[in-house]
Scaffold this motif. Structure first.
Motif, PDB file in Angstrom:
ATOM      1  N   VAL A  28       1.083  -0.659   0.105  1.00 12.36           N
ATOM      2  CA  VAL A  28      -0.207   0.222  -0.291  1.00 12.36           C
ATOM      3  C   VAL A  28       0.785   1.170  -0.311  1.00 12.36           C
ATOM      4  CG1 VAL A  28      -1.833   1.646   0.791  1.00 12.36           C
ATOM      5  CG2 VAL A  28      -1.896  -1.253   1.290  1.00 12.36           C
ATOM      6  N   ASN A  29       1.069   1.704  -0.529  1.00  9.55           N
ATOM      7  CA  ASN A  29       1.418   3.389  -1.002  1.00  9.55           C
ATOM      8  C   ASN A  29       0.119   4.388  -0.258  1.00  9.55           C
ATOM      9  OD1 ASN A  29       4.216   2.878  -2.203  1.00  9.55           O
ATOM     10  ND2 ASN A  29       2.755   2.401  -3.566  1.00  9.55           N
ATOM     11  N   ARG A  30       0.466   5.181   0.191  1.00 10.07           N
ATOM     12  CA  ARG A  30       0.205   6.960   0.337  1.00 10.07           C
ATOM     13  C   ARG A  30       0.391   7.640   0.991  1.00 10.07           C
ATOM     14  NH1 ARG A  30      -1.465   3.899   6.617  1.00 10.07           N
ATOM     15  NH2 ARG A  30       0.778   3.069   7.225  1.00 10.07           N
ATOM     16  N   ALA A  31       0.116   9.058  -0.111  1.00 10.17           N
ATOM     17  CA  ALA A  31       0.966  10.458   0.658  1.00 10.17           C
ATOM     18  C   ALA A  31       1.106  10.313   1.808  1.00 10.17           C
ATOM     19  CB  ALA A  31      -0.736  11.431  -0.568  1.00 10.17           C
ATOM     20  N   ASN A  32       0.300  10.711   2.492  1.00  7.18           N
ATOM     21  CA  ASN A  32       0.109  10.921   3.764  1.00  7.18           C
ATOM     22  C   ASN A  32       0.291   9.628   5.150  1.00  7.18           C
ATOM     23  OD1 ASN A  32       0.250  12.233   6.562  1.00  7.18           O
ATOM     24  ND2 ASN A  32      -2.519  12.991   5.936  1.00  7.18           N
ATOM     25  N   PRO A  33       1.070   9.225   5.563  1.00  5.91           N
ATOM     26  CA  PRO A  33       1.263   7.960   5.962  1.00  5.91           C
ATOM     27  C   PRO A  33       0.114   7.617   7.445  1.00  5.91           C
ATOM     28  CG  PRO A  33       4.019   9.037   5.900  1.00  5.91           C
ATOM     29  CD  PRO A  33       2.931   9.750   5.586  1.00  5.91           C
ATOM     30  N   GLY A  34       0.162   9.275   7.659  1.00  7.77           N
ATOM     31  CA  GLY A  34      -0.647   9.378   9.347  1.00  7.77           C
ATOM     32  C   GLY A  34      -2.262   9.369   9.200  1.00  7.77           C
ATOM     33  N   ASP A  35      -2.830   8.592   7.627  1.00  7.84           N
ATOM     34  CA  ASP A  35      -3.969   8.490   7.386  1.00  7.84           C
ATOM     35  C   ASP A  35      -4.057   6.917   7.301  1.00  7.84           C
ATOM     36  OD1 ASP A  35      -4.150  11.218   6.903  1.00  7.84           O
ATOM     37  OD2 ASP A  35      -4.634  10.639   4.365  1.00  7.84           O
ATOM     38  N   ALA A  36      -5.088   6.532   8.430  1.00  7.23           N
ATOM     39  CA  ALA A  36      -5.772   4.923   7.954  1.00  7.23           C
ATOM     40  C   ALA A  36      -5.984   4.844   6.683  1.00  7.23           C
ATOM     41  CB  ALA A  36      -6.893   4.496   9.291  1.00  7.23           C
TER      42      ALA A  36
END
Length: 152
Positions: free
Chosen positions: A82-90
């Motif tokens: 999983v890649n996410r722009a904001n790591p603080g988001d679930a």
């Protein structure tokens, strides 16, 4: 003379090129048409750019299957990233299994909790209703269903 050779401007010709094609437009009229057409072309180009960016730009969250393992005739394990722009988001990812005919035979929603890493590896096991032949990630997103939300 009022022939088709264009001679004589006193009378409106009844035949020939001058009767078929109107007289030259004024420079102001040509300029107006140019401005209108240029504006339409620019607006269409901007609309295409926005649509293209929304369709093909980098998503905030994406998931990619990196492998799968057929555990039994009714279970499959899917390994994915999983890649996410904001790591603080679930993030929630939908993982699914498909049968030989392509039909979906198992599905599971998996919560990837907030963290510090932009890229996270995960593994999910699914129980299937028919023998699976592949496990894959259907998609990932930021809209966490209430039953998966760890805050509630």
């Amino acid at each position: 003379m009022t022939t088709s050779d264009g001679g004589g401007d006193q009378q409106k010709p009844r035949s020939g090129p001058r009767a078929t094609y109107p007289a030259e437009q004024s420079a102001g009229s040509k300029r107006t048409w140019f401005v209108v057409l240029a504006s339409v072309v620019v607006a269409a180009g901007l609309a295409l750019a926005v649509l293209g960016f929304n369709q093909f730009g980098d998503p905030e969250v994406s998931g990619q299957a990196t492998g799968y393992e057929l555990l039994s005739s009714d279970r499959v394990a899917v390994q994915y990233t999983v890649n996410r722009a904001n790591p603080g988001d679930a993030v929630v990812c939908i993982v699914r299994a498909r049968a030989k005919d392509g039909s979906e035979v198992g599905r599971r929603e998996v919560l990837i909790p907030a963290g510090t890493d932009i890229q996270v590896g995960a593994r999910a096991e699914l129980t299937t209703s028919a023998p699976p032949v592949i496990g894959e990630v259907f998609g990932c997103g930021l809209s966490i269903p209430p039953y998966l939300d760890s805050k509630s």
